[in-house]
Design a protein around this motif. Structure first.
Motif, PDB file in Angstrom:
ATOM      1  N   HIS A  87       0.824  -1.205   0.000  1.00 34.09           N
ATOM      2  CA  HIS A  87       0.000   0.000   0.000  1.00 34.09           C
ATOM      3  C   HIS A  87       0.858   1.254   0.000  1.00 34.09           C
ATOM      4  N   ARG A  88       1.950   1.216   0.741  1.00 32.09           N
ATOM      5  CA  ARG A  88       2.826   2.389   0.787  1.00 32.09           C
ATOM      6  C   ARG A  88       3.410   2.675  -0.594  1.00 32.09           C
ATOM      7  N   ASP A  89       3.739   1.628  -1.308  1.00 35.50           N
ATOM      8  CA  ASP A  89       4.246   1.812  -2.670  1.00 35.50           C
ATOM      9  C   ASP A  89       3.226   2.501  -3.558  1.00 35.50           C
ATOM     10  N   SER A  90       1.989   2.023  -3.487  1.00 33.21           N
ATOM     11  CA  SER A  90       0.985   2.615  -4.366  1.00 33.21           C
ATOM     12  C   SER A  90       0.711   4.057  -3.951  1.00 33.21           C
ATOM     13  N   LEU A  91       0.863   4.326  -2.647  1.00 32.49           N
ATOM     14  CA  LEU A  91       0.715   5.707  -2.197  1.00 32.49           C
ATOM     15  C   LEU A  91       1.805   6.594  -2.777  1.00 32.49           C
ATOM     16  N   ALA A  92       3.018   6.081  -2.814  1.00 27.49           N
ATOM     17  CA  ALA A  92       4.129   6.868  -3.356  1.00 27.49           C
ATOM     18  C   ALA A  92       3.878   7.195  -4.825  1.00 27.49           C
ATOM     19  N   ILE A  93       3.370   6.206  -5.556  1.00 24.34           N
ATOM     20  CA  ILE A  93       3.043   6.432  -6.961  1.00 24.34           C
ATOM     21  C   ILE A  93       1.990   7.527  -7.098  1.00 24.34           C
ATOM     22  N   ALA A  96       3.439  10.934  -6.495  1.00 22.40           N
ATOM     23  CA  ALA A  96       4.221  11.433  -7.620  1.00 22.40           C
ATOM     24  C   ALA A  96       3.281  11.963  -8.707  1.00 22.40           C
ATOM     25  N   GLN A  97       2.185  11.244  -8.903  1.00 18.70           N
ATOM     26  CA  GLN A  97       1.185  11.652  -9.883  1.00 18.70           C
ATOM     27  C   GLN A  97       0.596  13.022  -9.513  1.00 18.70           C
ATOM     28  N   LEU A  98       0.295  13.168  -8.227  1.00 11.49           N
ATOM     29  CA  LEU A  98      -0.258  14.444  -7.771  1.00 11.49           C
ATOM     30  C   LEU A  98       0.739  15.572  -8.003  1.00 11.49           C
ATOM     31  N   ASP A  99       2.013  15.289  -7.766  1.00 10.13           N
ATOM     32  CA  ASP A  99       3.037  16.307  -7.997  1.00 10.13           C
ATOM     33  C   ASP A  99       3.029  16.757  -9.453  1.00 10.13           C
ATOM     34  N   ARG A 100       2.918  15.785 -10.363  1.00 10.46           N
ATOM     35  CA  ARG A 100       2.878  16.142 -11.784  1.00 10.46           C
ATOM     36  C   ARG A 100       1.657  16.990 -12.105  1.00 10.46           C
TER      37      ARG A 100
ATOM     38  N   ILE B  93      -2.819  21.524   0.597  1.00  7.53           N
ATOM     39  CA  ILE B  93      -3.253  21.036   1.907  1.00  7.53           C
ATOM     40  C   ILE B  93      -3.408  19.514   1.876  1.00  7.53           C
ATOM     41  N   ARG B  94      -4.047  19.052   0.844  1.00  6.77           N
ATOM     42  CA  ARG B  94      -4.264  17.614   0.683  1.00  6.77           C
ATOM     43  C   ARG B  94      -2.931  16.858   0.615  1.00  6.77           C
ATOM     44  N   GLN B  95      -1.974  17.435  -0.101  1.00  3.59           N
ATOM     45  CA  GLN B  95      -0.667  16.783  -0.226  1.00  3.59           C
ATOM     46  C   GLN B  95       0.048  16.705   1.117  1.00  3.59           C
ATOM     47  N   ALA B  96      -0.078  17.780   1.898  1.00  3.30           N
ATOM     48  CA  ALA B  96       0.554  17.786   3.213  1.00  3.30           C
ATOM     49  C   ALA B  96      -0.075  16.700   4.094  1.00  3.30           C
ATOM     50  N   GLN B  97      -1.384  16.583   3.962  1.00  5.63           N
ATOM     51  CA  GLN B  97      -2.119  15.564   4.711  1.00  5.63           C
ATOM     52  C   GLN B  97      -1.632  14.160   4.343  1.00  5.63           C
ATOM     53  N   LEU B  98      -1.476  13.949   3.043  1.00  2.67           N
ATOM     54  CA  LEU B  98      -0.993  12.652   2.570  1.00  2.67           C
ATOM     55  C   LEU B  98       0.397  12.364   3.119  1.00  2.67           C
TER      56      LEU B  98
END
Lengths: 120, 120
Positions: A87-93, A96-100, B93-98
């Motif tokens: 789950h942590r892996d998929s969260l990291a993905i 990264a998507q959100l960052d883009r 905000i959402r990203q910080a939460q994540l």
DNA sequence: TACCGACCTCGAGCAGCTTTAGGTCAAGCC
DNA sequence: GGCTTGACCTAAAGCTGCTCGAGGTCGGTA
């Protein structure tokens, strides 16, 4: 502990907590003589973990599987660990998507900026 | 451009694109003589922006409002800009939460690690 | 010619809550 | 004592944002 307090501390809503109990994500919460739920510290911890899992995008059905492992006691810890790792892996993905996507928004904003020409 | 290609490039699914058109999030897409949708570059750009907004948590109803502004032409750019700014803030905000939730997961994993005692 | 693959529409189904309606109970006030 | 308020309760319906399935239309190809 009252349900409102648990809601505030765990990050879930009151409705969500009741919904989680009804759908077997947490063990049945003990009740006072008036029929109201009485949460203890363990309940709060568990619900807080569920809240984290949910907010980071785990589905209820995966959470149910995790809860089942939990009920299996300490010998299921390796399985739980690997579930969390996955789950942590998929969260990291996802992050990264959100960052883009964040970048795309910034570029769009910059374009608007150039068009209307004010200070950022 | 065919719908499958637009789906792949924008990040939306084929069904989602059809659903967005039906619910007025994008202008009616022009059709070929066989009734199939034919997308141009502008359509693709718009759908890609919608995809970014959606993935970063904007609701369809906010997206509809944004689309309405868009149809209003260049004079709505300041409004669109402030809508995007607002959305970008909520995204941050959402990203910080994540990030915080990510930390919680890591701590939980560390605990499991200590219990079963293998190498990380 | 017969089938395949990609598209189409429409309607039902699904996840994950939230909201609403209707009710119980203890505490606080007049 | 009686009345109101507020926090809780249940069960059921409603909502968002798609997805899936059934049933159908094309154009190309073996």
């Amino acid at each position: 502990m009252r349900i409102a307090e648990v809601a505030e501390r765990s990050g879930l809503t009151v409705s969500a907590i009741r919904y989680y109990e009804k759908s077997g994500l947490c063990p049945p919460i003990s009740r006072g003589p008036d029929g109201k739920r009485q949460f203890n510290a363990t309940d709060l911890d568990w619900l807080t973990l569920l809240s984290s899992l949910r907010e980071t995008g785990m589905t209820l059905s995966d959470m149910r599987a995790f809860a089942t492992l939990y009920r299996g006691g300490d010998e299921t810890i390796p399985e739980r660990k690997s579930a969390l790792l996955k789950h942590r892996d998929s969260l990291a993905i996802r992050q990264a998507q959100l960052d883009r996507r964040h970048d795309i928004l910034n570029r769009k904003l910059k374009k608007y900026q150039e068009i209307i020409g004010e200070s950022p």
